[in-house]
Design a protein around this motif. Structure first.
Motif, PDB file in Angstrom:
ATOM      1  N   HIS A 142     -40.969 -49.526  48.540  1.00  0.00           N
ATOM      2  CA  HIS A 142     -41.810 -48.535  47.898  1.00  0.00           C
ATOM      3  C   HIS A 142     -42.555 -49.094  46.698  1.00  0.00           C
TER       4      HIS A 142
ATOM      5  N   ARG B 287     -42.085 -39.564  52.374  1.00  0.00           N
ATOM      6  CA  ARG B 287     -40.938 -40.066  53.130  1.00  0.00           C
ATOM      7  C   ARG B 287     -40.999 -39.622  54.595  1.00  0.00           C
TER       8      ARG B 287
ATOM      9  N   ARG C 174     -49.987 -42.053  48.744  1.00  0.00           N
ATOM     10  CA  ARG C 174     -49.581 -43.247  47.999  1.00  0.00           C
ATOM     11  C   ARG C 174     -50.489 -43.459  46.815  1.00  0.00           C
TER      12      ARG C 174
ATOM     13  N   GLU D  71     -39.741 -42.989  42.292  1.00  0.00           N
ATOM     14  CA  GLU D  71     -41.103 -42.678  42.701  1.00  0.00           C
ATOM     15  C   GLU D  71     -41.684 -41.562  41.839  1.00  0.00           C
TER      16      GLU D  71
ATOM     17  N   VAL E  25     -47.969 -45.309  44.144  1.00  0.00           N
ATOM     18  CA  VAL E  25     -47.095 -46.307  44.755  1.00  0.00           C
ATOM     19  C   VAL E  25     -47.876 -47.216  45.698  1.00  0.00           C
TER      20      VAL E  25
ATOM     21  N   LEU F  31     -49.697 -40.827  44.181  1.00  0.00           N
ATOM     22  CA  LEU F  31     -48.386 -41.056  43.578  1.00  0.00           C
ATOM     23  C   LEU F  31     -48.372 -42.332  42.751  1.00  0.00           C
TER      24      LEU F  31
ATOM     25  N   SER G 164     -43.166 -36.861  46.970  1.00  0.00           N
ATOM     26  CA  SER G 164     -42.377 -37.988  47.453  1.00  0.00           C
ATOM     27  C   SER G 164     -41.712 -37.658  48.781  1.00  0.00           C
TER      28      SER G 164
END
Lengths: 228, 228
Positions: free
Chosen positions: B118, B30, B86, A210, B91, B89, B26
């Motif tokens: 992910h 999580r 997200r 990530e 992702v 990042l 990250s």
DNA sequence: GGATGTGAACGACTTCACAGCG
DNA sequence: CGCTGTGAAGTCGTTCACATCC
């Protein structure tokens, strides 16, 4: 005394060890071993700095923790520096490790020969899956987790590698601590709670990926990273 | 403009992103995903801080980078925060990855299902060993390295995982860069040289074990670590 | 000369503390 | 109230610069 100093029992004015330096010590050692193979008698702070991508001053600050090994005009004797680093890092002795979780990751770890060179020896492999118990994996017989305490006692293992699924991580961590393990390298994507006195290093591969995606994402969208 | 700011293209007074925050994003994500599963509508900076072991002020500073999502007296709406994270990042889209080196480590990675959740998808597996080429490994056929460029072009892969021996790391890194890969997750115990514009994250397991041994060594000899 | 060891300056990161808002 | 957002202060880590020694 500042919070981030890792206590030196000393009288108070010897060099202190910062958390940041700790992370670099293994890297110094790695490069020094390379220099030694290349028959370099003395290394300078700038050689090491260049290898790690940091300044020479930083290197000298870090190495000052090992005592005054440097010789002005010459550098640091490679062998002495390696010996001192190994001693401080605690890799001048053997570390017996157990592995819990007999999957592909365990196979990969057991097969990798780089660990032995650095004093790590895998002495036992555990799993809870009845189908796996008794099988041989890379030279170790898979043992049931119930045998942990006995085996740790018999082998003197100090470290454990957790290569188990997320759900199993906390109970397995509890079990290895109960068995007397003092340090855990955890590959499960959770951080287990541990009692004081047991050290933990986590390697979460999903988070690493990530982070990588983030770096690429950043450089693809707006921004420049300053190159360090 | 300070060196450690990761450029925001902005006018100049919006919050900036520090290197240190990047490493935590990250982790926030999580824990937020966990909170969401637990049906927590709003999270406060202190909840997140406790989860990560940092202060609430630090959390607010980090999250300020995402814009003003927090509601005084309430906290941050969990879902909005996840979406914003997200997005930042990167992702919130799919990342296609290739794996080079069809050993046990590759098997372990391909089998682990956490990546897909992910947004990471392994689309191809390469090796230079003629004996392995053509075999199926965890649903992927092992391809010869010569096919890299073609496959990367066809699949649009952006990331590469290097699970090859140390000697092979530099040439393989060169090859994947040449093929158009923009980010590399490297498991080999060397740091390959890369051109600017290609990101690298290294995972050196021997160094992690060494760090762990050091921590145990420290706590066994003199010192106390402050618990962070 | 050449490289170390180290106080001092600097910069980055974290924590404090509080105004302001819901 | 509770909690955010943020300037100010504090702490930690890095770099500078230079006296010092071989």
């Amino acid at each position: 005394m500042s919070k981030s100093e890792i206590a030196s029992g000393g009288i108070g004015n010897e060099p202190r060890l910062s958390r940041a330096s700790v992370a670099r010590f293994s890297l110094y050692l790695r490069h020094l071993e390379r220099f030694e193979r290349e028959r370099v008698r003395n290394v300078s702070s700038s050689m090491l700095g260049e290898a790690l991508g940091i300044t020479d001053a930083q290197v000298r600050k870090d190495l000052a923790y090992l005592g005054n090994l440097g010789q002005p005009g010459i550098g640091y004797p490679t062998q002495d520096l390696i010996a001192a680093l190994r001693n401080r890092l605690g890799v001048d002795r053997q570390w017996a490790c157990v592995v819990v979780g007999a999957g592909n990751l365990a196979r990969a770890l057991l097969r990798y020969k780089g660990f032995e060179k650095h004093g790590f020896r895998f002495v036992a492999l555990f799993d809870s899956d009845a189908d796996k118990i008794g099988k041989m994996v890379e030279g170790l017989q898979v043992l049931p987790i119930q045998n942990l305490k006995e085996t740790v006692g018999a082998t003197g293992a100090t470290l454990a590698v957790l290569a188990v699924p997320a759900e199993a991580a906390q109970p397995v961590a509890d079990a290895v601590v109960e068995a007397g393990i003092k340090g855990i390298l955890n590959f499960a994507p959770i951080m287990p709670r541990l009692p004081a006195g047991v050290s933990l290093i986590g390697v979460d591969l999903a988070i690493q990926l990530e982070q990588l995606a983030f770096l690429v994402h950043l450089s693809q969208t707006e921004s420049k990273l300053d190159p360090r």
